[in-house]
Design an enzyme around this catalytic site. Structure first.
Site, PDB file in Angstrom:
ATOM      1  N   CYS A 289      29.947  66.826  27.620  1.00 30.13           N
ATOM      2  CA  CYS A 289      30.787  67.722  26.824  1.00 30.13           C
ATOM      3  C   CYS A 289      30.245  69.154  26.876  1.00 30.13           C
ATOM      4  O   CYS A 289      29.056  69.389  26.634  1.00 30.13           O
ATOM      5  CB  CYS A 289      30.849  67.216  25.384  1.00 30.13           C
ATOM      6  SG  CYS A 289      31.838  68.266  24.313  1.00 30.13           S
TER       7      CYS A 289
ATOM      8  N   ARG B   3      44.955  43.399  41.249  1.00 33.08           N
ATOM      9  CA  ARG B   3      44.637  42.101  41.851  1.00 33.08           C
ATOM     10  C   ARG B   3      45.164  41.914  43.254  1.00 33.08           C
ATOM     11  O   ARG B   3      44.704  41.028  43.962  1.00 33.08           O
ATOM     12  CB  ARG B   3      45.137  40.977  40.931  1.00 33.08           C
ATOM     13  CG  ARG B   3      44.306  40.913  39.683  1.00 33.08           C
ATOM     14  CD  ARG B   3      44.707  39.805  38.752  1.00 33.08           C
ATOM     15  NE  ARG B   3      43.788  39.791  37.629  1.00 33.08           N
ATOM     16  CZ  ARG B   3      43.839  40.627  36.610  1.00 33.08           C
ATOM     17  NH1 ARG B   3      44.763  41.568  36.576  1.00 33.08           N
ATOM     18  NH2 ARG B   3      42.954  40.569  35.633  1.00 33.08           N
TER      19      ARG B   3
ATOM     20  N   HIS C 174      46.173  50.019  26.780  1.00 33.52           N
ATOM     21  CA  HIS C 174      44.864  50.301  27.391  1.00 33.52           C
ATOM     22  C   HIS C 174      44.564  51.794  27.445  1.00 33.52           C
ATOM     23  O   HIS C 174      43.701  52.217  28.204  1.00 33.52           O
ATOM     24  CB  HIS C 174      44.795  49.677  28.787  1.00 33.52           C
ATOM     25  CG  HIS C 174      44.860  48.173  28.752  1.00 33.52           C
ATOM     26  ND1 HIS C 174      45.092  47.396  29.860  1.00 33.52           N
ATOM     27  CD2 HIS C 174      44.718  47.305  27.723  1.00 33.52           C
ATOM     28  CE1 HIS C 174      45.102  46.114  29.505  1.00 33.52           C
ATOM     29  NE2 HIS C 174      44.887  46.034  28.219  1.00 33.52           N
TER      30      HIS C 174
HETATM   31  P1  NAD Z   1      47.690  43.140  37.869  1.00 31.39           P
HETATM   32  O1  NAD Z   1      47.128  43.967  38.981  1.00 31.39           O
HETATM   33  O2  NAD Z   1      46.891  42.026  37.342  1.00 31.39           O
HETATM   34  O3  NAD Z   1      49.088  42.522  38.300  1.00 31.39           O
HETATM   35  C1  NAD Z   1      50.083  43.285  38.873  1.00 31.39           C
HETATM   36  C2  NAD Z   1      51.219  42.339  39.277  1.00 31.39           C
HETATM   37  O4  NAD Z   1      52.278  43.169  39.765  1.00 31.39           O
HETATM   38  C3  NAD Z   1      50.845  41.369  40.405  1.00 31.39           C
HETATM   39  O5  NAD Z   1      51.113  40.042  39.967  1.00 31.39           O
HETATM   40  C4  NAD Z   1      51.773  41.765  41.582  1.00 31.39           C
HETATM   41  O6  NAD Z   1      52.335  40.632  42.215  1.00 31.39           O
HETATM   42  C5  NAD Z   1      52.862  42.556  40.897  1.00 31.39           C
HETATM   43  N1  NAD Z   1      53.402  43.655  41.699  1.00 31.39           N
HETATM   44  C6  NAD Z   1      52.741  44.638  42.322  1.00 31.39           C
HETATM   45  N2  NAD Z   1      53.599  45.537  42.856  1.00 31.39           N
HETATM   46  C7  NAD Z   1      54.844  45.076  42.576  1.00 31.39           C
HETATM   47  C8  NAD Z   1      56.165  45.554  42.856  1.00 31.39           C
HETATM   48  N3  NAD Z   1      56.368  46.695  43.499  1.00 31.39           N
HETATM   49  N4  NAD Z   1      57.209  44.835  42.396  1.00 31.39           N
HETATM   50  C9  NAD Z   1      57.011  43.666  41.728  1.00 31.39           C
HETATM   51  N5  NAD Z   1      55.799  43.177  41.430  1.00 31.39           N
HETATM   52  C10 NAD Z   1      54.730  43.880  41.837  1.00 31.39           C
HETATM   53  O7  NAD Z   1      48.079  44.168  36.776  1.00 31.39           O
HETATM   54  P2  NAD Z   1      48.138  44.014  35.205  1.00 31.39           P
HETATM   55  O8  NAD Z   1      48.719  42.683  34.845  1.00 31.39           O
HETATM   56  O9  NAD Z   1      48.787  45.227  34.695  1.00 31.39           O
HETATM   57  O10 NAD Z   1      46.635  43.983  34.693  1.00 31.39           O
HETATM   58  C11 NAD Z   1      45.579  44.734  35.196  1.00 31.39           C
HETATM   59  C12 NAD Z   1      45.061  45.906  34.391  1.00 31.39           C
HETATM   60  O11 NAD Z   1      44.942  46.948  35.313  1.00 31.39           O
HETATM   61  C13 NAD Z   1      45.938  46.497  33.345  1.00 31.39           C
HETATM   62  O12 NAD Z   1      45.365  46.159  32.168  1.00 31.39           O
HETATM   63  C14 NAD Z   1      45.890  48.022  33.523  1.00 31.39           C
HETATM   64  O13 NAD Z   1      45.236  48.619  32.434  1.00 31.39           O
HETATM   65  C15 NAD Z   1      45.064  48.253  34.730  1.00 31.39           C
HETATM   66  N6  NAD Z   1      45.631  49.067  35.815  1.00 31.39           N
HETATM   67  C16 NAD Z   1      46.539  50.057  35.564  1.00 31.39           C
HETATM   68  C17 NAD Z   1      47.072  50.797  36.598  1.00 31.39           C
HETATM   69  C18 NAD Z   1      48.060  51.885  36.282  1.00 31.39           C
HETATM   70  O14 NAD Z   1      47.973  52.480  35.210  1.00 31.39           O
HETATM   71  N7  NAD Z   1      49.005  52.170  37.164  1.00 31.39           N
HETATM   72  C19 NAD Z   1      46.703  50.527  37.921  1.00 31.39           C
HETATM   73  C20 NAD Z   1      45.742  49.508  38.153  1.00 31.39           C
HETATM   74  C21 NAD Z   1      45.216  48.780  37.088  1.00 31.39           C
END
Ligand code: NAD
Length: 258
Positions: free
Chosen positions: A156, A40, A123
């Site tokens: 596959c 986001r 997930h």
């Molecule tokens: P989100 O993107 O909705 O929220 C991430 C939150 O983390 C934000 O509110 C932001 O302010 C905060 N943030 C970002 N970097 C930060 C930091 N360094 N320190 C403190 N806060 C920080 O993510 P979500 O709630 O996990 O939901 C989104 C979905 O995205 C998840 O269901 C996941 O499956 C998927 N996703 C996963 C990955 C991954 O595996 N790394 C990456 C992108 C999206």
């Protein structure tokens, strides 16, 4: 960091030293310091690509090609990423008997690579690919090599079936076994620590509420406000890596064995 945040870190460290059933819940924000963008924030995945819905993936070859194109762009970042101070702190807390489990929304396997053992992946994982027909598994490197060699919709090699990464797509239910375990961990926890989740995605975001309803203390470390901040005993709106390093230092200072 504000005085209130420093106070929250001390409260968190004291809480972790006293808790018997602490559980962590992580979202994309814990991995941004490893170089994987979250969903986001500006520049995140959603600002560039609309997600491919599960039914569209199954029924529409053009959507499957779009899915693999997005993956081809994002997977190199996942493969290059290394666990950061936030992931490492959780692994150390678990090894020291101070954390029962990590429930994660992430699909990058960085918790496991940091050494966390009990990781509940709500997930799924992007690091493996599965045939939806015969269940044959492929590593993400194998499929990435095929995409980079020019395949637009890899199938596959055994049965010609549709391949899909082992992640839960939008429109697909959460794996029921993992969800039940996560729910039970949340319900049984006495301290629930949220790290890097906007807490906007349901039903995962209901876990902190469940924990609080059953008596857990709630701590939230997230750069942006979340809808559950008012429920928390401590909120730190700062970067996770430095916050967890400060928490580990505070735990050391109060004589907690790590
Ligand atoms: P989100 O993107 O909705 O929220 C991430 C939150 O983390 C934000 O509110 C932001 O302010 C905060 N943030 C970002 N970097 C930060 C930091 N360094 N320190 C403190 N806060 C920080 O993510 P979500 O709630 O996990 O939901 C989104 C979905 O995205 C998840 O269901 C996941 O499956 C998927 N996703 C996963 C990955 C991954 O595996 N790394 C990456 C992108 C999206």
């Amino acid at each position: 960091m504000t005085d209130a945040e420093e106070q929250s870190i001390r409260l968190l460290a004291t809480g972790l030293s006293q808790a018997r059933r602490a559980v962590a819940f992580t979202g994309a924000g814990i991995s941004t310091e490893s170089g994987i963008p979250d969903f986001r924030s500006p520049g995140g995945v959603w600002s560039r690509h609309a997600p491919v819905l599960y039914d569209d993936f199954l029924n529409d070859a053009a959507e499957r090609r779009r899915y693999w194109q997005i993956r081809k762009e994002t997977i190199p970042g996942f493969l290059a990423a290394r666990p950061n101070a936030g992931h490492l702190a959780l692994a150390r807390l678990e090894a020291a008997g101070r954390l029962r489990a990590v429930i994660t929304q992430n699909i990058d396997e960085l918790h496991q690579r940091a050494g966390s053992r009990r990781v509940l992946e709500l997930h799924g994982t992007a690091m493996q690919v599965q045939c939806l027909e015969c269940d044959r598994r492929y590593t993400c490197e194998e499929v990435q090599a095929r995409l980079e060699a020019g395949e637009q919709e890899p199938v596959c090699a055994s049965c010609g079936g549709i391949l899909k990464s082992m992640t839960v797509s939008f429109g697909q239910p959460l794996p029921p076994g993992v969800w039940m375990e996560a729910f039970q961990e949340a319900r049984g926890s006495d301290l629930f620590l949220v790290l890097g989740s906007s807490l906007l995605v349901q039903p995962a975001a209901s876990l902190p509420e469940t924990a609080v309803r059953h008596g857990a203390r709630l701590f939230i470390v997230n750069r942006d406000p979340t809808p559950l901040d008012a429920l928390a005993d401590g909120v730190v709106r700062a970067a996770i890596g430095p916050t967890m390093e400060a928490t580990m230092k505070a735990l050391g200072e109060i004589g907690s064995v790590l």
